[in-house]
Design an enzyme around this catalytic site. Structure first.
Site, PDB file in Angstrom:
ATOM      1  CB  CYS A   1     -26.826 -43.283 -10.588  1.00 49.35           C
ATOM      2  SG  CYS A   1     -25.929 -42.482 -11.251  1.00 49.35           S
TER       3      CYS A   1
HETATM    4  N1  SAJ Z   1     -21.761 -51.962  -6.577  1.00 50.91           N
HETATM    5  C1  SAJ Z   1     -22.184 -53.858  -6.423  1.00 50.91           C
HETATM    6  N2  SAJ Z   1     -22.737 -54.907  -6.888  1.00 50.91           N
HETATM    7  C2  SAJ Z   1     -22.393 -54.777  -8.171  1.00 50.91           C
HETATM    8  C3  SAJ Z   1     -22.663 -53.934  -8.831  1.00 50.91           C
HETATM    9  C4  SAJ Z   1     -22.412 -52.348  -7.875  1.00 50.91           C
HETATM   10  O1  SAJ Z   1     -21.621 -53.745  -4.539  1.00 50.91           O
HETATM   11  O2  SAJ Z   1     -23.370 -55.861  -8.590  1.00 50.91           O
HETATM   12  C5  SAJ Z   1     -22.327 -51.456  -5.781  1.00 50.91           C
HETATM   13  C6  SAJ Z   1     -20.913 -50.984  -6.649  1.00 50.91           C
HETATM   14  O3  SAJ Z   1     -19.326 -50.891  -6.308  1.00 50.91           O
HETATM   15  C7  SAJ Z   1     -21.428 -49.241  -6.527  1.00 50.91           C
HETATM   16  C8  SAJ Z   1     -22.629 -49.307  -6.419  1.00 50.91           C
HETATM   17  O4  SAJ Z   1     -23.023 -49.984  -6.327  1.00 50.91           O
HETATM   18  O5  SAJ Z   1     -20.959 -48.368  -5.373  1.00 50.91           O
HETATM   19  C9  SAJ Z   1     -23.153 -48.696  -7.632  1.00 50.91           C
HETATM   20  O6  SAJ Z   1     -22.284 -49.583  -9.043  1.00 50.91           O
HETATM   21  P1  SAJ Z   1     -23.211 -49.352 -10.274  1.00 50.91           P
HETATM   22  O7  SAJ Z   1     -21.517 -50.232 -11.184  1.00 50.91           O
HETATM   23  O8  SAJ Z   1     -24.184 -49.083 -10.591  1.00 50.91           O
HETATM   24  O9  SAJ Z   1     -22.354 -48.108 -10.745  1.00 50.91           O
HETATM   25  P2  SAJ Z   1     -22.847 -46.482 -10.965  1.00 50.91           P
HETATM   26  O10 SAJ Z   1     -23.833 -45.788  -9.749  1.00 50.91           O
HETATM   27  O11 SAJ Z   1     -22.149 -45.350 -11.455  1.00 50.91           O
HETATM   28  O12 SAJ Z   1     -24.146 -46.740 -11.793  1.00 50.91           O
HETATM   29  C10 SAJ Z   1     -23.704 -46.173 -13.183  1.00 50.91           C
HETATM   30  C11 SAJ Z   1     -25.261 -45.872 -13.816  1.00 50.91           C
HETATM   31  N3  SAJ Z   1     -25.112 -45.449 -14.852  1.00 50.91           N
HETATM   32  C12 SAJ Z   1     -26.385 -43.920 -15.150  1.00 50.91           C
HETATM   33  O13 SAJ Z   1     -27.829 -43.890 -14.296  1.00 50.91           O
HETATM   34  C13 SAJ Z   1     -26.254 -43.268 -15.530  1.00 50.91           C
HETATM   35  C14 SAJ Z   1     -26.106 -47.478 -13.730  1.00 50.91           C
HETATM   36  O14 SAJ Z   1     -27.144 -46.923 -15.018  1.00 50.91           O
HETATM   37  C15 SAJ Z   1     -25.031 -48.370 -14.690  1.00 50.91           C
HETATM   38  O15 SAJ Z   1     -25.766 -49.730 -15.162  1.00 50.91           O
HETATM   39  C16 SAJ Z   1     -23.433 -48.772 -14.168  1.00 50.91           C
HETATM   40  O16 SAJ Z   1     -22.964 -47.513 -14.278  1.00 50.91           O
HETATM   41  C17 SAJ Z   1     -22.379 -49.214 -14.411  1.00 50.91           C
HETATM   42  O17 SAJ Z   1     -23.357 -49.658 -15.778  1.00 50.91           O
HETATM   43  O18 SAJ Z   1     -21.748 -49.424 -14.450  1.00 50.91           O
END
Ligand code: SAJ
Length: 449
Positions: free
Chosen positions: A288
């Site tokens: 995403c």
């Molecule tokens: N990450 C960081 N720093 C952060 C947060 C995340 O480096 O502070 C990295 C993670 O390790 C990962 C990437 O970013 O590699 C994405 O992380 P993410 O927490 O956004 O997880 P995703 O990709 O699974 O995003 C999903 C999304 N859900 C949908 O699109 C429906 C996002 O909108 C959600 O907010 C997120 O999950 C969530 O909150 O867990």
């Protein structure tokens, strides 16, 4: 007065109301048949949720193996158990098929197919276009079609509507966009308790979509158009990408200042208002966050607008794997070693903790760069037994005192909850910690980003 238009309007109003009434009756009598196009991490949980609420759901899946697993009452999505599938299949409320001609018997079609980026980072809508071109072969009056796949604002109007030109949208057939908000591995927020945004092509489309989703989801949020609904999703994920980019740039700045970025963010997060912590990391993974913002910047480019924040955040986020490799080089150098010939263990290769998903995982970039520098790489990740990368096959190695001590450097890339922090700290020669897993422990052999 143009009686023709009056006739059409009058007819339209009658037919519109009739179709809405029919739809309502099918919902009230639970005779509505719902079709889900694509049984992936979005489509399968959504279909199961509607079945749990007593609706007859057919999953349309091109992958015959997936369809067969469902009909054998097996799940292939970690967030859905075999039992949940079995309960719905047993009650004949859920089935999967590869025969898309069954679309003709559906009252609702919800499109949950991938929207990846092409090699040139342009939107790849081929799955969506194929889906709607298949649907239109069997589309009939009274059906509701909803696109859930994340895409740029304007997709529903510009790509889907023209394919349904034989119908009057909002009268003969209903069409809406509703962004998926599935967060794989999230134990708290599931389909039922995650508010659902919906935008219809017409008011009637929004009304019918709201009626449908409110049967399975606690809170439904109507917005004024499909474009607004498409933009909501892109705001949500662009917000994350840009703020993660800021956190990563903060890490790069603190590195220059010799300040602990994790301490700074933790202290800033004590501000009870007007602040939301994001954290640096080895890079931006997942299906995403690294992808969706490019759908927005691509669309704006066609309108001669440069989405600078999106592009800047992407530059910074995609520079993080190289920053991690530089930390490895620096750390080995302190031990009078070069990367070339060193044995390096990558701990955690999924894109985020506690899941197996490897899509866009920064671990892959880090491994590839270290391999190109001549390192001997192993990895450990209990969620991923094997890995094919750079024409090499890898197997996850065990993590214990003897195995850890065999490596010149251990790189914590994904801090799965199951990992034994003390074991890693006490038996590694050198640790590059990209996730602050060693928080509060200051030892010469630990280097944090
Ligand atoms: N990450 C960081 N720093 C952060 C947060 C995340 O480096 O502070 C990295 C993670 O390790 C990962 C990437 O970013 O590699 C994405 O992380 P993410 O927490 O956004 O997880 P995703 O990709 O699974 O995003 C999903 C999304 N859900 C949908 O699109 C429906 C996002 O909108 C959600 O907010 C997120 O999950 C969530 O909150 O867990």
């Amino acid at each position: 007065m143009n009686t023709e238009s009056t006739t059409i309007n009058f007819k339209g109003q009658d037919e519109n109301q009739m179709n809405i009434t029919l739809f309502k009756e099918k919902i009230e009598t639970k005779t509505l048949h719902i079709g889900i196009i694509g049984l992936g991490y979005v489509g399968l949980p959504l279909g199961i949720e509607f079945s749990k609420n007593g609706f007859n759901v057919t999953g349309f899946e091109k992958n015959a193996q997936k369809a067969s697993l469902i009909n054998q009452q097996k799940s292939y999505i970690p967030d859905i158990s075999d039992q949940e599938v079995a309960d719905c299949v047993d009650q004949k409320l859920f089935r999967a098929t590869t025969d898309f001609s069954n679309i003709r018997t559906m009252d609702v079609l919800i499109i949950c197919v991938p929207t990846p980026l092409s090699k040139t980072k342009d939107p790849d809508l081929s799955y969506v276009v194929n889906s709607i071109q298949t649907i239109k072969q069997y589309a009939k009056k009274g059906q509701l079609i909803v696109l859930e796949s994340t895409t740029y604002p304007g997709t529903t109007e510009e790509i889907i509507v023209p394919e349904l030109s034989e119908f009057t949208i909002g009268t003969d057939i209903f069409l809406a966009f509703s962004p998926e908000r599935v967060d794989p591995g999230n134990e708290t927020y599931k389909i039922k308790n995650t508010p659902k945004v919906i935008g219809g092509v017409t008011e009637a489309c929004t009304q019918v979509s709201e009626l449908l989703y409110s049967q399975a989801i606690d809170q439904v949020i109507p917005v004024s158009s499909t474009k607004a609904a498409e933009m909501v999703k892109l705001l949500e994920n662009t917000f994350r990408s840009i703020n993660i980019g800021l956190a990563n740039e903060l890490a790069l700045m603190c590195d220059k200042l010799d300040v602990d970025v994790w301490e700074v963010i933790e202290a800033a997060a004590t501000k009870p208002f007007g602040f939301m912590p994001f954290y640096p990391g080895p890079g931006l993974g997942g299906h995403c966050i690294p992808i969706d913002p490019f759908y927005l910047s691509w669309k704006l480019k066609t309108l001669n607008y440069d989405a600078r924040f999106i592009n800047l955040a992407s530059d910074i986020n995609s520079s993080m794997p190289h920053h991690v490799v530089n930390k490895v080089i620096h750390g080995l150098n302190q031990h009078e070693k070069s990367v070339n010939g060193s044995k390096i263990l990558i701990i955690g290769i999924a894109y985020k903790p506690n899941i197996d998903d490897m899509r866009e995982s920064p671990a892959l970039d880090i491994i590839q760069e270290l391999l190109s520098l001549g390192a001997n790489i192993d990895y450990h990740d209990k969620f991923n037994d094997s890995l094919e990368l750079a024409k090499q096959s890898f197997k996850s190695v065990s993590l214990d005192q003897s195995s850890l001590s065999r490596y010149d450097c251990c790189v914590i890339v994904t801090n799965h909850d199951y990992l034994d922090k003390d074991l890693i700290i006490n038996h590694s020669k050198l640790i590059i910690d990209t996730r602050n897993m060693t928080k509060g422990i200051s030892k010469d052999h630990i280097i944090k980003i």
